[in-house]
Design a protein around this motif. Structure first.
Motif, mmCIF file in Angstrom:
data_model
loop_
_atom_site.group_PDB
_atom_site.id
_atom_site.type_symbol
_atom_site.label_atom_id
_atom_site.label_comp_id
_atom_site.label_asym_id
_atom_site.label_seq_id
_atom_site.Cartn_x
_atom_site.Cartn_y
_atom_site.Cartn_z
ATOM 1 N N ARG A 161 44.044 -47.543 25.370
ATOM 2 C CA ARG A 161 44.462 -46.432 24.668
ATOM 3 C C ARG A 161 45.765 -46.348 24.472
ATOM 4 N NH1 ARG A 161 39.633 -47.131 25.162
ATOM 5 N NH2 ARG A 161 38.004 -45.379 25.579
ATOM 6 N N LEU A 162 46.538 -46.794 25.213
ATOM 7 C CA LEU A 162 48.186 -46.868 24.974
ATOM 8 C C LEU A 162 48.481 -47.712 23.599
ATOM 9 C CD1 LEU A 162 49.694 -46.823 28.481
ATOM 10 C CD2 LEU A 162 49.466 -45.054 27.148
ATOM 11 N N LEU A 255 52.118 -36.169 31.670
ATOM 12 C CA LEU A 255 52.568 -36.892 30.685
ATOM 13 C C LEU A 255 51.373 -36.790 29.678
ATOM 14 C CD1 LEU A 255 54.092 -40.130 32.720
ATOM 15 C CD2 LEU A 255 55.154 -38.531 31.205
ATOM 16 N N ILE A 256 50.082 -36.683 30.033
ATOM 17 C CA ILE A 256 49.143 -36.488 29.092
ATOM 18 C C ILE A 256 49.460 -35.243 28.395
ATOM 19 C CG2 ILE A 256 46.563 -36.079 28.907
ATOM 20 C CD1 ILE A 256 47.502 -39.267 29.268
ATOM 21 N N GLN A 257 49.561 -34.072 29.171
ATOM 22 C CA GLN A 257 49.635 -32.985 28.278
ATOM 23 C C GLN A 257 51.046 -32.839 27.557
ATOM 24 O OE1 GLN A 257 50.527 -29.985 31.638
ATOM 25 N NE2 GLN A 257 48.577 -30.445 32.574
ATOM 26 N N GLU A 258 52.013 -33.640 27.881
ATOM 27 C CA GLU A 258 53.077 -33.941 26.955
ATOM 28 C C GLU A 258 52.899 -34.633 25.573
ATOM 29 O OE1 GLU A 258 56.137 -32.203 27.353
ATOM 30 O OE2 GLU A 258 54.954 -31.344 28.684
ATOM 31 N N LEU A 259 51.680 -35.638 25.872
ATOM 32 C CA LEU A 259 51.293 -36.476 24.754
ATOM 33 C C LEU A 259 50.501 -35.491 23.945
ATOM 34 C CD1 LEU A 259 50.009 -39.803 26.314
ATOM 35 C CD2 LEU A 259 52.086 -39.620 24.805
ATOM 36 N N HIS A 260 49.727 -34.579 24.264
ATOM 37 C CA HIS A 260 48.862 -33.807 23.508
ATOM 38 C C HIS A 260 49.908 -32.564 22.734
ATOM 39 C CE1 HIS A 260 45.786 -31.054 22.490
ATOM 40 N NE2 HIS A 260 44.949 -32.078 22.647
ATOM 41 N N ARG A 261 50.833 -32.198 23.369
ATOM 42 C CA ARG A 261 51.823 -31.478 22.866
ATOM 43 C C ARG A 261 52.367 -32.033 21.401
ATOM 44 N NH1 ARG A 261 54.214 -27.276 25.469
ATOM 45 N NH2 ARG A 261 54.031 -28.655 27.538
ATOM 46 N N GLU A 262 52.976 -33.372 21.876
ATOM 47 C CA GLU A 262 53.542 -33.877 20.752
ATOM 48 C C GLU A 262 52.753 -34.144 19.436
ATOM 49 O OE1 GLU A 262 56.419 -34.083 20.529
ATOM 50 O OE2 GLU A 262 56.848 -33.483 22.880
ATOM 51 N N ASP A 274 47.203 -38.404 5.359
ATOM 52 C CA ASP A 274 47.161 -39.659 6.317
ATOM 53 C C ASP A 274 47.822 -39.290 7.516
ATOM 54 O OD1 ASP A 274 46.051 -41.295 4.269
ATOM 55 O OD2 ASP A 274 48.108 -42.108 3.634
ATOM 56 N N LEU A 275 48.973 -38.270 7.399
ATOM 57 C CA LEU A 275 49.257 -37.903 8.716
ATOM 58 C C LEU A 275 48.650 -36.952 9.436
ATOM 59 C CD1 LEU A 275 52.488 -38.528 9.912
ATOM 60 C CD2 LEU A 275 53.168 -36.411 9.120
ATOM 61 N N THR A 276 47.643 -36.050 8.914
ATOM 62 C CA THR A 276 46.541 -35.392 9.544
ATOM 63 C C THR A 276 45.657 -36.109 10.099
ATOM 64 O OG1 THR A 276 47.152 -33.569 7.879
ATOM 65 C CG2 THR A 276 45.101 -33.311 9.284
ATOM 66 N N ARG A 277 45.275 -37.435 9.550
ATOM 67 C CA ARG A 277 44.451 -37.968 10.077
ATOM 68 C C ARG A 277 44.883 -38.727 11.492
ATOM 69 N NH1 ARG A 277 44.178 -43.471 10.362
ATOM 70 N NH2 ARG A 277 45.871 -43.444 8.793
ATOM 71 N N ILE A 278 46.161 -39.353 11.407
ATOM 72 C CA ILE A 278 46.545 -39.925 12.647
ATOM 73 C C ILE A 278 46.771 -39.007 13.550
ATOM 74 C CG2 ILE A 278 48.964 -40.781 13.357
ATOM 75 C CD1 ILE A 278 49.393 -42.221 10.743
ATOM 76 N N SER A 279 47.334 -37.872 13.408
ATOM 77 C CA SER A 279 47.312 -36.697 14.303
ATOM 78 C C SER A 279 46.060 -36.312 15.255
ATOM 79 C CB SER A 279 47.940 -35.274 13.934
ATOM 80 O OG SER A 279 47.704 -34.312 14.728
ATOM 81 N N VAL A 280 44.719 -36.175 14.445
ATOM 82 C CA VAL A 280 43.489 -36.126 14.819
ATOM 83 C C VAL A 280 43.271 -37.398 15.776
ATOM 84 C CG1 VAL A 280 41.108 -35.835 14.214
ATOM 85 C CG2 VAL A 280 43.075 -34.554 12.948
ATOM 86 N N ASP A 281 43.432 -38.636 15.347
ATOM 87 C CA ASP A 281 43.032 -39.705 16.031
ATOM 88 C C ASP A 281 43.926 -39.934 17.279
ATOM 89 O OD1 ASP A 281 41.279 -40.559 13.723
ATOM 90 O OD2 ASP A 281 42.673 -41.912 12.936
ATOM 91 N N MET A 282 45.039 -39.348 17.313
ATOM 92 C CA MET A 282 45.812 -39.382 18.446
ATOM 93 C C MET A 282 45.237 -38.290 19.463
ATOM 94 S SD MET A 282 49.732 -39.474 17.203
ATOM 95 C CE MET A 282 50.593 -41.176 16.947
ATOM 96 N N LEU A 285 42.102 -39.717 21.223
ATOM 97 C CA LEU A 285 42.663 -40.853 22.028
ATOM 98 C C LEU A 285 43.131 -40.078 23.618
ATOM 99 C CD1 LEU A 285 43.996 -43.702 20.126
ATOM 100 C CD2 LEU A 285 41.898 -43.866 21.318
ATOM 101 N N ILE A 286 43.994 -39.278 23.359
ATOM 102 C CA ILE A 286 44.580 -38.473 24.477
ATOM 103 C C ILE A 286 43.696 -37.715 25.281
ATOM 104 C CG2 ILE A 286 46.335 -36.742 25.072
ATOM 105 C CD1 ILE A 286 47.892 -37.523 22.562
ATOM 106 N N GLU A 287 42.650 -37.294 24.623
ATOM 107 C CA GLU A 287 41.577 -36.374 25.499
ATOM 108 C C GLU A 287 40.803 -37.466 26.147
ATOM 109 O OE1 GLU A 287 39.790 -33.295 26.903
ATOM 110 O OE2 GLU A 287 41.519 -33.346 25.305
ATOM 111 N N GLN A 288 40.440 -38.578 25.678
ATOM 112 C CA GLN A 288 39.913 -39.488 26.496
ATOM 113 C C GLN A 288 40.648 -39.951 27.757
ATOM 114 O OE1 GLN A 288 39.160 -42.845 23.895
ATOM 115 N NE2 GLN A 288 37.493 -41.766 22.675
ATOM 116 N N MET A 289 41.935 -40.015 27.436
ATOM 117 C CA MET A 289 42.897 -40.430 28.561
ATOM 118 C C MET A 289 42.807 -39.283 29.601
ATOM 119 S SD MET A 289 46.021 -42.343 26.632
ATOM 120 C CE MET A 289 46.807 -42.549 27.932
#
Length: 297
Positions: A161-162, A255-262, A274-282, A285-289
Protein backbone atom coordinates in the motif's frame (compact mmCIF):
# COMPACT_ATOMS: atom_id res chain seq x y z
CA UNK A 1 -3.31 -9.86 15.84
CA UNK A 2 -4.65 -13.38 15.94
CA UNK A 3 -2.82 -16.31 17.48
CA UNK A 4 -3.42 -19.65 19.20
CA UNK A 5 -1.39 -22.03 21.35
CA UNK A 6 -2.18 -25.12 23.39
CA UNK A 7 0.29 -26.78 25.78
CA UNK A 8 0.11 -29.49 28.43
CA UNK A 9 2.29 -30.63 31.29
CA UNK A 10 2.04 -34.12 32.84
CA UNK A 11 2.19 -34.21 36.64
CA UNK A 12 3.10 -37.63 38.07
CA UNK A 13 1.56 -38.51 41.46
CA UNK A 14 5.05 -38.63 42.99
CA UNK A 15 5.72 -35.10 41.74
CA UNK A 16 2.56 -33.95 43.48
CA UNK A 17 3.59 -35.61 46.75
CA UNK A 18 0.41 -37.67 46.87
CA UNK A 19 -0.96 -41.05 45.93
CA UNK A 20 -3.45 -41.52 43.16
CA UNK A 21 -3.68 -41.23 39.42
CA UNK A 22 -1.47 -39.05 37.28
CA UNK A 23 -2.75 -35.56 36.48
CA UNK A 24 -2.24 -33.26 33.52
CA UNK A 25 -2.12 -29.46 33.57
CA UNK A 26 -3.37 -27.93 30.33
CA UNK A 27 -3.50 -24.37 29.07
CA UNK A 28 -4.94 -22.86 25.90
CA UNK A 29 -4.48 -19.26 24.82
CA UNK A 30 -6.05 -17.57 21.84
CA UNK A 31 -5.95 -13.98 20.65
CA UNK A 32 -8.09 -12.08 18.16
CA UNK A 33 -7.78 -8.55 16.83
CA UNK A 34 -8.52 -5.64 19.16
CA UNK A 35 -7.19 -2.11 19.54
CA UNK A 36 -6.65 -2.63 23.27
CA UNK A 37 -5.69 -5.50 25.56
CA UNK A 38 -8.76 -7.39 26.77
CA UNK A 39 -8.01 -10.42 28.96
CA UNK A 40 -10.49 -13.19 29.71
CA UNK A 41 -9.34 -16.03 32.03
CA UNK A 42 -11.24 -19.28 32.51
CA UNK A 43 -9.55 -21.34 35.21
CA UNK A 44 -10.62 -24.54 36.94
CA UNK A 45 -11.24 -24.39 40.68
CA UNK A 46 -7.78 -25.73 41.57
CA UNK A 47 -6.10 -22.95 39.57
CA UNK A 48 -8.07 -19.87 40.57
CA UNK A 49 -5.39 -18.80 43.04
CA UNK A 50 -2.97 -18.46 40.12
CA UNK A 51 -5.06 -15.83 38.31
CA UNK A 52 -3.15 -12.72 39.59
CA UNK A 53 0.24 -14.13 38.62
CA UNK A 54 -1.08 -15.31 35.26
CA UNK A 55 -2.71 -11.95 34.54
CA UNK A 56 0.53 -10.13 35.44
CA UNK A 57 2.51 -12.34 33.05
CA UNK A 58 0.08 -11.68 30.20
CA UNK A 59 -0.08 -7.91 30.66
CA UNK A 60 3.71 -7.76 30.83
CA UNK A 61 4.18 -9.41 27.43
CA UNK A 62 1.02 -8.48 25.49
CA UNK A 63 -0.14 -4.96 24.61
CA UNK A 64 -3.08 -5.50 22.25
CA UNK A 65 -5.65 -8.13 21.39
CA UNK A 66 -8.68 -9.81 22.86
CA UNK A 67 -6.96 -12.67 24.68
CA UNK A 68 -8.77 -15.69 26.12
CA UNK A 69 -6.93 -18.11 28.40
CA UNK A 70 -8.31 -21.47 29.54
CA UNK A 71 -6.41 -23.53 32.12
CA UNK A 72 -7.53 -26.85 33.57
CA UNK A 73 -6.35 -29.92 35.48
CA UNK A 74 -7.19 -33.35 34.07
CA UNK A 75 -6.94 -36.68 35.83
CA UNK A 76 -5.70 -39.61 33.80
CA UNK A 77 -8.76 -41.85 33.70
CA UNK A 78 -6.69 -44.78 32.45
CA UNK A 79 -4.73 -44.92 35.72
CA UNK A 80 -5.85 -47.35 38.38
CA UNK A 81 -8.27 -45.92 40.92
CA UNK A 82 -7.28 -46.11 44.55
CA UNK A 83 -9.93 -48.01 46.53
CA UNK A 84 -11.32 -45.80 49.32
CA UNK A 85 -11.18 -47.22 52.83
CA UNK A 86 -14.41 -48.23 54.64
CA UNK A 87 -13.72 -45.64 57.31
CA UNK A 88 -13.50 -42.89 54.68
CA UNK A 89 -16.70 -44.06 52.99
CA UNK A 90 -18.45 -44.19 56.37
CA UNK A 91 -17.38 -40.63 57.10
CA UNK A 92 -18.53 -39.49 53.67
CA UNK A 93 -21.92 -41.14 54.20
CA UNK A 94 -22.29 -39.42 57.57
CA UNK A 95 -21.54 -36.05 56.07
CA UNK A 96 -24.06 -36.67 53.30
CA UNK A 97 -26.74 -37.65 55.81
CA UNK A 98 -26.08 -34.48 57.82
CA UNK A 99 -26.40 -32.32 54.73
CA UNK A 100 -29.60 -33.99 53.53
CA UNK A 101 -31.14 -33.64 56.99
CA UNK A 102 -31.03 -29.91 56.45
CA UNK A 103 -31.45 -30.00 52.66
CA UNK A 104 -33.77 -32.92 51.93
CA UNK A 105 -33.98 -32.02 48.23
CA UNK A 106 -30.20 -32.30 47.76
CA UNK A 107 -29.22 -34.98 45.25
CA UNK A 108 -27.32 -37.98 46.63
CA UNK A 109 -23.66 -38.40 45.77
CA UNK A 110 -22.82 -40.38 42.65
CA UNK A 111 -20.09 -43.03 42.59
CA UNK A 112 -17.82 -40.71 40.56
CA UNK A 113 -18.32 -37.86 43.04
CA UNK A 114 -17.65 -40.16 45.99
CA UNK A 115 -14.43 -41.47 44.40
CA UNK A 116 -13.25 -37.94 43.65
CA UNK A 117 -13.95 -36.73 47.19
CA UNK A 118 -12.21 -39.77 48.70
CA UNK A 119 -9.19 -39.29 46.44
CA UNK A 120 -8.86 -35.66 47.53
CA UNK A 121 -9.55 -36.28 51.21
CA UNK A 122 -6.51 -35.71 53.35
CA UNK A 123 -4.32 -34.90 50.35
CA UNK A 124 -1.99 -31.92 50.68
CA UNK A 125 -2.96 -28.88 48.66
CA UNK A 126 -1.08 -28.80 45.37
CA UNK A 127 0.99 -25.68 44.62
CA UNK A 128 0.36 -24.97 40.95
CA UNK A 129 2.20 -21.65 40.80
CA UNK A 130 5.49 -22.88 39.29
CA UNK A 131 4.04 -25.31 36.70
CA UNK A 132 1.31 -22.81 35.79
CA UNK A 133 3.77 -20.00 35.04
CA UNK A 134 6.05 -22.39 33.16
CA UNK A 135 3.16 -23.60 31.03
CA UNK A 136 1.83 -20.07 30.47
CA UNK A 137 5.25 -18.90 29.27
CA UNK A 138 5.47 -21.78 26.81
CA UNK A 139 2.02 -20.99 25.48
CA UNK A 140 2.85 -17.29 25.20
CA UNK A 141 6.04 -18.06 23.28
CA UNK A 142 4.10 -20.23 20.82
CA UNK A 143 1.35 -17.66 20.38
CA UNK A 144 3.78 -14.76 19.97
CA UNK A 145 5.59 -16.76 17.28
CA UNK A 146 2.27 -17.24 15.47
CA UNK A 147 1.52 -13.52 15.76
CA UNK A 148 4.96 -12.66 14.42
CA UNK A 149 4.28 -14.77 11.34
CA UNK A 150 1.02 -12.91 10.85
CA UNK A 151 2.86 -9.62 11.44
CA UNK A 152 5.22 -10.43 8.57
CA UNK A 153 2.23 -10.91 6.28
CA UNK A 154 0.70 -7.62 7.45
CA UNK A 155 3.99 -5.80 6.92
CA UNK A 156 4.17 -7.08 3.35
CA UNK A 157 0.61 -5.83 2.73
CA UNK A 158 1.41 -2.41 4.21
CA UNK A 159 4.56 -2.13 2.11
CA UNK A 160 2.47 -2.77 -1.00
CA UNK A 161 0.00 0.00 0.00
CA UNK A 162 2.91 2.35 0.67
CA UNK A 163 4.24 1.75 -2.83
CA UNK A 164 0.81 2.51 -4.31
CA UNK A 165 0.52 5.73 -2.29
CA UNK A 166 3.96 6.85 -3.45
CA UNK A 167 2.93 6.24 -7.06
CA UNK A 168 -0.22 8.34 -6.60
CA UNK A 169 1.82 11.15 -5.00
CA UNK A 170 4.13 11.13 -8.03
CA UNK A 171 1.08 11.46 -10.29
CA UNK A 172 -0.28 14.40 -8.29
CA UNK A 173 2.94 16.44 -8.15
CA UNK A 174 3.07 17.60 -11.82
CA UNK A 175 -0.66 18.32 -12.01
CA UNK A 176 -0.56 21.50 -9.91
CA UNK A 177 1.86 23.50 -12.11
CA UNK A 178 -0.22 22.53 -15.13
CA UNK A 179 -3.40 23.75 -13.44
CA UNK A 180 -1.76 27.01 -12.38
CA UNK A 181 -0.54 27.70 -15.91
CA UNK A 182 -3.95 26.90 -17.38
CA UNK A 183 -5.66 29.26 -14.96
CA UNK A 184 -3.13 32.02 -15.66
CA UNK A 185 -3.77 31.70 -19.38
CA UNK A 186 -7.52 31.83 -18.73
CA UNK A 187 -7.23 35.04 -16.72
CA UNK A 188 -5.02 36.64 -19.35
CA UNK A 189 -7.49 35.74 -22.11
CA UNK A 190 -10.28 37.35 -20.14
CA UNK A 191 -8.14 40.44 -19.70
CA UNK A 192 -7.45 40.65 -23.44
CA UNK A 193 -11.17 40.21 -24.18
CA UNK A 194 -11.91 43.04 -21.79
CA UNK A 195 -9.34 45.21 -23.59
CA UNK A 196 -10.94 44.47 -26.98
CA UNK A 197 -14.42 45.31 -25.70
CA UNK A 198 -13.11 48.52 -24.23
CA UNK A 199 -11.54 49.85 -27.44
CA UNK A 200 -11.93 53.58 -27.64
CA UNK A 201 -12.57 53.90 -23.94
CA UNK A 202 -10.21 54.29 -21.06
CA UNK A 203 -9.32 51.00 -19.43
CA UNK A 204 -7.74 51.14 -15.96
CA UNK A 205 -4.09 50.18 -16.01
CA UNK A 206 -4.73 48.07 -12.95
CA UNK A 207 -6.86 45.61 -14.97
CA UNK A 208 -3.91 43.45 -15.96
CA UNK A 209 -2.51 43.57 -12.43
CA UNK A 210 -5.90 42.47 -11.11
CA UNK A 211 -5.97 39.50 -13.49
CA UNK A 212 -2.45 38.46 -12.51
CA UNK A 213 -3.29 38.83 -8.80
CA UNK A 214 -6.32 36.57 -9.19
CA UNK A 215 -4.19 34.01 -10.99
CA UNK A 216 -1.62 34.15 -8.19
CA UNK A 217 -4.30 33.75 -5.51
CA UNK A 218 -5.68 30.76 -7.37
CA UNK A 219 -2.22 29.20 -7.57
CA UNK A 220 -1.76 29.60 -3.81
CA UNK A 221 -5.22 28.20 -3.11
CA UNK A 222 -4.69 24.98 -5.09
CA UNK A 223 -1.01 24.44 -4.26
CA UNK A 224 -0.72 20.99 -2.69
CA UNK A 225 3.07 20.73 -2.74
CA UNK A 226 3.16 21.04 1.06
CA UNK A 227 0.59 18.28 1.50
CA UNK A 228 2.46 15.97 -0.87
CA UNK A 229 5.73 16.64 0.95
CA UNK A 230 4.19 15.84 4.35
CA UNK A 231 2.48 12.76 2.92
CA UNK A 232 5.78 11.45 1.58
CA UNK A 233 7.41 12.17 4.94
CA UNK A 234 4.73 10.11 6.72
CA UNK A 235 5.21 7.28 4.23
CA UNK A 236 8.96 7.29 4.93
CA UNK A 237 8.32 7.12 8.70
CA UNK A 238 5.83 4.24 8.34
CA UNK A 239 8.33 2.31 6.24
CA UNK A 240 11.04 2.95 8.83
CA UNK A 241 8.82 1.65 11.65
CA UNK A 242 7.89 -1.47 9.68
CA UNK A 243 11.58 -2.27 9.17
CA UNK A 244 12.37 -1.52 12.81
CA UNK A 245 9.63 -3.79 14.21
CA UNK A 246 8.74 -4.06 17.90
CA UNK A 247 5.79 -2.31 19.53
CA UNK A 248 4.92 0.18 16.78
CA UNK A 249 1.13 -0.20 16.59
CA UNK A 250 0.19 3.07 18.31
CA UNK A 251 2.72 5.12 16.35
CA UNK A 252 1.41 3.61 13.13
CA UNK A 253 -2.12 4.54 14.23
CA UNK A 254 -1.09 8.17 14.56
CA UNK A 255 0.73 8.24 11.21
CA UNK A 256 -2.27 6.72 9.43
CA UNK A 257 -4.45 9.51 10.84
CA UNK A 258 -1.97 12.07 9.50
CA UNK A 259 -1.97 10.39 6.09
CA UNK A 260 -5.75 10.60 6.00
CA UNK A 261 -5.60 14.30 6.93
CA UNK A 262 -3.21 15.08 4.05
CA UNK A 263 -5.31 13.09 1.56
CA UNK A 264 -8.43 15.00 2.67
CA UNK A 265 -6.67 18.34 2.22
CA UNK A 266 -5.46 17.24 -1.19
CA UNK A 267 -9.05 16.52 -2.19
CA UNK A 268 -10.41 19.79 -0.78
CA UNK A 269 -7.85 21.79 -2.81
CA UNK A 270 -8.51 19.83 -5.95
CA UNK A 271 -9.23 21.91 -9.04
CA UNK A 272 -9.25 19.04 -11.54
CA UNK A 273 -10.90 15.65 -11.83
CA UNK A 274 -7.52 13.90 -12.01
CA UNK A 275 -6.48 15.34 -8.65
CA UNK A 276 -9.85 14.41 -7.12
CA UNK A 277 -9.46 10.84 -8.36
CA UNK A 278 -5.97 10.64 -6.87
CA UNK A 279 -7.27 11.88 -3.51
CA UNK A 280 -10.08 9.29 -3.49
CA UNK A 281 -7.68 6.47 -4.42
CA UNK A 282 -5.34 7.56 -1.64
CA UNK A 283 -8.11 7.53 0.96
CA UNK A 284 -9.16 4.01 -0.09
CA UNK A 285 -5.60 2.73 0.37
CA UNK A 286 -5.19 4.57 3.68
CA UNK A 287 -8.43 3.09 5.02
CA UNK A 288 -7.22 -0.40 4.11
CA UNK A 289 -4.03 0.31 6.04
CA UNK A 290 -5.97 1.69 9.02
CA UNK A 291 -7.99 -1.52 9.40
CA UNK A 292 -4.82 -3.59 9.67
CA UNK A 293 -2.69 -1.14 11.67
CA UNK A 294 -5.25 -1.07 14.49
CA UNK A 295 -4.41 -4.74 15.12
CA UNK A 296 -0.63 -4.42 15.13
CA UNK A 297 1.00 -4.52 18.53
Amino acid sequence: MTGYASVQLAMAPEAEGRAGSARRLGLEIRSVNSRFLDLSLRLSDELRAQEPALRALLTQQLKRGKVEVRAFVDTDESAALAEPTPRLLQRLGAVQDAVRSWLPDAAPLTVAEALRLCANAGAPAQDWSAPMLELAQRALDDMVAAREREGERLAAMLQDRLAQLRALARQAAPLVPQLVEQQRQRFMERWREAMQLAEGTAVPEAAQDRALSEATAFAIRIDVAEEITRLQSHLDEIERLLKKGGEVGKRLDFLIQELHREANTLGSKSAAMDLTRISVDMKVLIEQMREQVQNIE
